[in-house]
Design an enzyme around this catalytic site. Structure first.
Site, short mmCIF file in Angstrom:
data_model
loop_
_atom_site.label_atom_id
_atom_site.label_comp_id
_atom_site.label_asym_id
_atom_site.label_seq_id
_atom_site.Cartn_x
_atom_site.Cartn_y
_atom_site.Cartn_z
N SER A 183 28.26 37.36 43.06
CA SER A 183 28.74 37.45 41.69
C SER A 183 29.50 38.76 41.50
O SER A 183 29.12 39.78 42.09
CB SER A 183 27.53 37.41 40.75
OG SER A 183 27.88 36.86 39.50
N PRO A 184 30.54 38.75 40.67
CA PRO A 184 31.24 40.01 40.42
C PRO A 184 30.30 41.00 39.74
O PRO A 184 29.61 40.65 38.78
CB PRO A 184 32.38 39.60 39.49
CG PRO A 184 31.95 38.30 38.89
CD PRO A 184 31.11 37.63 39.91
N CYS A 227 30.42 45.03 38.39
CA CYS A 227 31.07 46.33 38.20
C CYS A 227 30.23 47.43 38.81
O CYS A 227 29.00 47.46 38.64
CB CYS A 227 31.20 46.63 36.71
SG CYS A 227 32.34 45.56 35.85
N ALA A 242 34.77 42.85 38.33
CA ALA A 242 35.83 42.68 37.34
C ALA A 242 36.92 43.71 37.60
O ALA A 242 36.67 44.92 37.57
CB ALA A 242 35.27 42.86 35.94
N HIS A 251 38.20 35.92 34.17
CA HIS A 251 36.97 36.26 33.45
C HIS A 251 37.12 35.89 31.97
O HIS A 251 37.82 36.58 31.22
CB HIS A 251 36.71 37.77 33.60
CG HIS A 251 35.33 38.21 33.21
ND1 HIS A 251 34.41 37.38 32.60
CD2 HIS A 251 34.70 39.40 33.37
CE1 HIS A 251 33.28 38.06 32.40
NE2 HIS A 251 33.43 39.29 32.86
N HIS A 272 31.24 36.75 28.71
CA HIS A 272 30.54 38.03 28.43
C HIS A 272 31.14 38.86 27.30
O HIS A 272 30.94 40.08 27.25
CB HIS A 272 30.46 38.87 29.72
CG HIS A 272 29.73 38.16 30.82
ND1 HIS A 272 29.71 38.59 32.12
CD2 HIS A 272 28.99 37.02 30.81
CE1 HIS A 272 29.01 37.75 32.87
NE2 HIS A 272 28.56 36.79 32.09
N TYR A 282 34.20 39.65 26.65
CA TYR A 282 35.44 40.37 26.91
C TYR A 282 36.61 39.60 26.28
O TYR A 282 36.40 38.60 25.61
CB TYR A 282 35.59 40.63 28.42
CG TYR A 282 34.44 41.51 28.91
CD1 TYR A 282 34.30 42.81 28.41
CD2 TYR A 282 33.46 41.03 29.78
CE1 TYR A 282 33.22 43.61 28.81
CE2 TYR A 282 32.39 41.82 30.18
CZ TYR A 282 32.27 43.12 29.69
OH TYR A 282 31.21 43.90 30.06
N LEU A 310 19.52 35.03 37.62
CA LEU A 310 18.13 35.07 38.10
C LEU A 310 17.84 33.99 39.13
O LEU A 310 16.84 33.28 39.03
CB LEU A 310 17.15 35.01 36.91
CG LEU A 310 17.07 36.31 36.11
CD1 LEU A 310 16.10 36.15 34.93
CD2 LEU A 310 16.65 37.49 36.97
N GLY A 358 23.79 37.74 41.91
CA GLY A 358 24.16 39.09 41.50
C GLY A 358 23.16 40.12 41.98
O GLY A 358 23.22 40.57 43.14
C1 FMN Z 1 25.61 45.92 37.77
C2 FMN Z 1 26.18 44.64 37.22
C3 FMN Z 1 27.54 44.54 37.02
C4 FMN Z 1 28.09 43.33 36.55
N1 FMN Z 1 29.45 43.21 36.44
C5 FMN Z 1 30.00 42.00 36.17
C6 FMN Z 1 31.40 41.78 36.29
O1 FMN Z 1 32.15 42.64 36.74
N2 FMN Z 1 31.87 40.56 35.97
C7 FMN Z 1 31.05 39.54 35.56
O2 FMN Z 1 31.54 38.45 35.25
N3 FMN Z 1 29.72 39.71 35.48
C8 FMN Z 1 29.19 40.90 35.80
N4 FMN Z 1 27.82 41.04 35.81
C9 FMN Z 1 26.99 39.85 35.64
C10 FMN Z 1 26.66 39.25 37.02
O3 FMN Z 1 27.84 38.83 37.68
C11 FMN Z 1 25.69 38.07 36.91
O4 FMN Z 1 26.33 37.06 36.17
C12 FMN Z 1 24.39 38.46 36.21
O5 FMN Z 1 23.88 39.68 36.72
C13 FMN Z 1 23.32 37.37 36.36
O6 FMN Z 1 23.09 37.08 37.72
P1 FMN Z 1 21.85 37.72 38.55
O7 FMN Z 1 20.60 37.42 37.77
O8 FMN Z 1 21.90 37.04 39.88
O9 FMN Z 1 22.09 39.21 38.62
C14 FMN Z 1 27.25 42.25 36.25
C15 FMN Z 1 25.87 42.38 36.42
C16 FMN Z 1 25.33 43.54 36.92
C17 FMN Z 1 23.85 43.63 37.16
#
Ligand code: FMN
Length: 370
Positions: free
Chosen positions: A35-36, A38, A70, A189, A192, A194, A314, A336
């Site tokens: 997952s992307p 930042c 992103a 994107h 979220h 944006y 999750l 992620g």
């Molecule tokens: C540190 C961090 C940075 C993130 N940056 C982005 C992002 O750049 N673009 C995006 O679409 N979601 C972003 N997210 C959301 C994640 O891509 C993901 O959708 C979210 O963390 C849920 O998945 P997970 O439970 O596997 O972490 C970010 C999440 C985290 C924890």
């Protein structure tokens, strides 16, 4: 235990998670996408050694598709002054080195193109995500309507038609540079909270022109961005769209709206996957996360619209990821935080699910003894 003895005791299986999958001409070695995320660690939008090491580790760790964080289409489109960008050739060339290394490690390099809209000009999360005033290194944020993100945020400047046209051109240029940098999948994107999501949601979009009102009007910017990106992004390469499938707030986007939007995107014929996230547009959102809590959105959109979906949120256990794919609930699992926790999650999951055909980097083979 010798390799032969191990095979006798634990016969190899062919889990869905480790079956290749293709989008247009691009094949991924498995169904795991990073997952992307930042890193808030760039200067002037430029990736540096942190980004290189961070991304290389996850590609070596066996993910199939590696989406970098992103990457913003303009300086004022960044969330923080430390977010990545792709609005100039220097950034493109630095990203090209990363994309090429990802490909050399057997993963598909993917980029997420973004504009932060009214959520722009804040400090890094570890500094509190506080608004940075203009003149203090910050800038004026833009959005569909002059409605602040939170009661503490300054209201964004409502975008004129000229602002909208400029953003569309910025996405077009970013798509061209992404192609030149060697990325093989692009994601728009639109989640979220944006910029694009803030146009999609009736909570943040109170416009009365052709970009406000009906879902079709609120989706106009997204469609124009996809048109622009596709004008530079070759037909043989896939394009994904990340959406927030619900705003988790009464009166906001919900699953029926997300299905209608996904249908609109599917009917275009040039969008290959809906990446199903949620939330982020309204501070009143009431979310109760649990393992796989967003999977039902990916499942419903896949079933109702017949387009490929990615499930995110999750997902951390290999068996859980396998169940999502085997049950036909999504086409990709998107990971992620678990990949921040364990860069080699995919290799470990292959062992756990007995996908013995999965190849480890030769440099790490001697560690595969546990
Ligand atoms: C540190 C961090 C940075 C993130 N940056 C982005 C992002 O750049 N673009 C995006 O679409 N979601 C972003 N997210 C959301 C994640 O891509 C993901 O959708 C979210 O963390 C849920 O998945 P997970 O439970 O596997 O972490 C970010 C999440 C985290 C924890």
């Amino acid at each position: 235990m010798s390799e032969d003895a191990r095979r006798v005791q634990r016969p190899a299986r062919n889990p869905y998670l480790f079956r290749p999958i293709s989008f247009r001409t691009v094949e991924s070695r498995n169904r795991i996408m990073m997952s992307p995320m930042c890193q808030y660690s760039a200067q002037d939008g430029m990736p540096n050694d942190w980004h290189f090491g961070h991304i290389a580790a996850r590609a070596a760790g066996g993910v199939g598709i590696l989406c970098i964080e992103a990457t913003h289409v303009s300086d004022i489109g960044r969330i923080t002054p430390h977010c990545l960008g792709i609005w100039n050739d220097e950034q493109r060339d630095a990203l090209a080195r990363i994309a090429s290394h990802v490909a050399s490690l057997g993963a598909v390099p993917m980029i997420q193109l973004a504009h932060a809209g009214r959520k722009a000009s804040v400090s890094q999360p570890w500094k509190g995500t506080k608004p940075i005033p203009v003149g203090d290194g910050g800038w004026e944020a833009i959005g569909p309507s002059p409605l602040p993100q939170t009661p503490q945020s300054p209201p964004p400047r409502a975008m004129s038609q000229a602002d909208i046209d400029r953003v569309v051109e910025e996405f077009r240029d970013a798509a061209r540079r992404s192609r030149e940098a060697g990325f093989r999948i692009v994601e728009v994107h639109a989640a979220h909270g944006y910029l694009i999501h803030s146009f999609l949601s009736p909570l943040s979009n109170h416009r009365t022109d052709s970009h406000g009102g009906s879902l079709e009007n609120r989706a106009r910017l997204l469609n124009q961005v996809i048109d622009a990106v596709r004008s530079e992004w070759p037909a043989e390469l896939p394009l994904f769209v990340r959406i927030s499938a619900t705003d988790w707030v009464e009166g906001g986007l919900d699953l029926p709206a997300a299905i209608a939007l996904s249908r609109m995107l599917a009917q275009r014929g040039d969008v290959d996957l809906i990446d199903c996230s949620t939330g982020g547009v309204d501070h009143r959102q009431a979310i109760r996360p649990y393992p796989g809590y967003q999977v039902p959105f990916a499942e419903a959109i896949r079933r109702e619209v017949g387009i490929a979906t990615g499930a995110v949120g999750l997902i951390s256990a290999p068996e859980q990821a396998e169940e999502i794919l085997a049950g036909g609930r999504a086409d990709l699992v998107i990971l992620g935080r678990v990949l921040l926790y364990d860069p080699h999650w995919a290799l470990h999951a292959a062992n756990r699910l007995r996908a013995d055909h999965v190849v480890w980097p030769v440099q790490y083979e001697r560690s595969n003894i546990f």
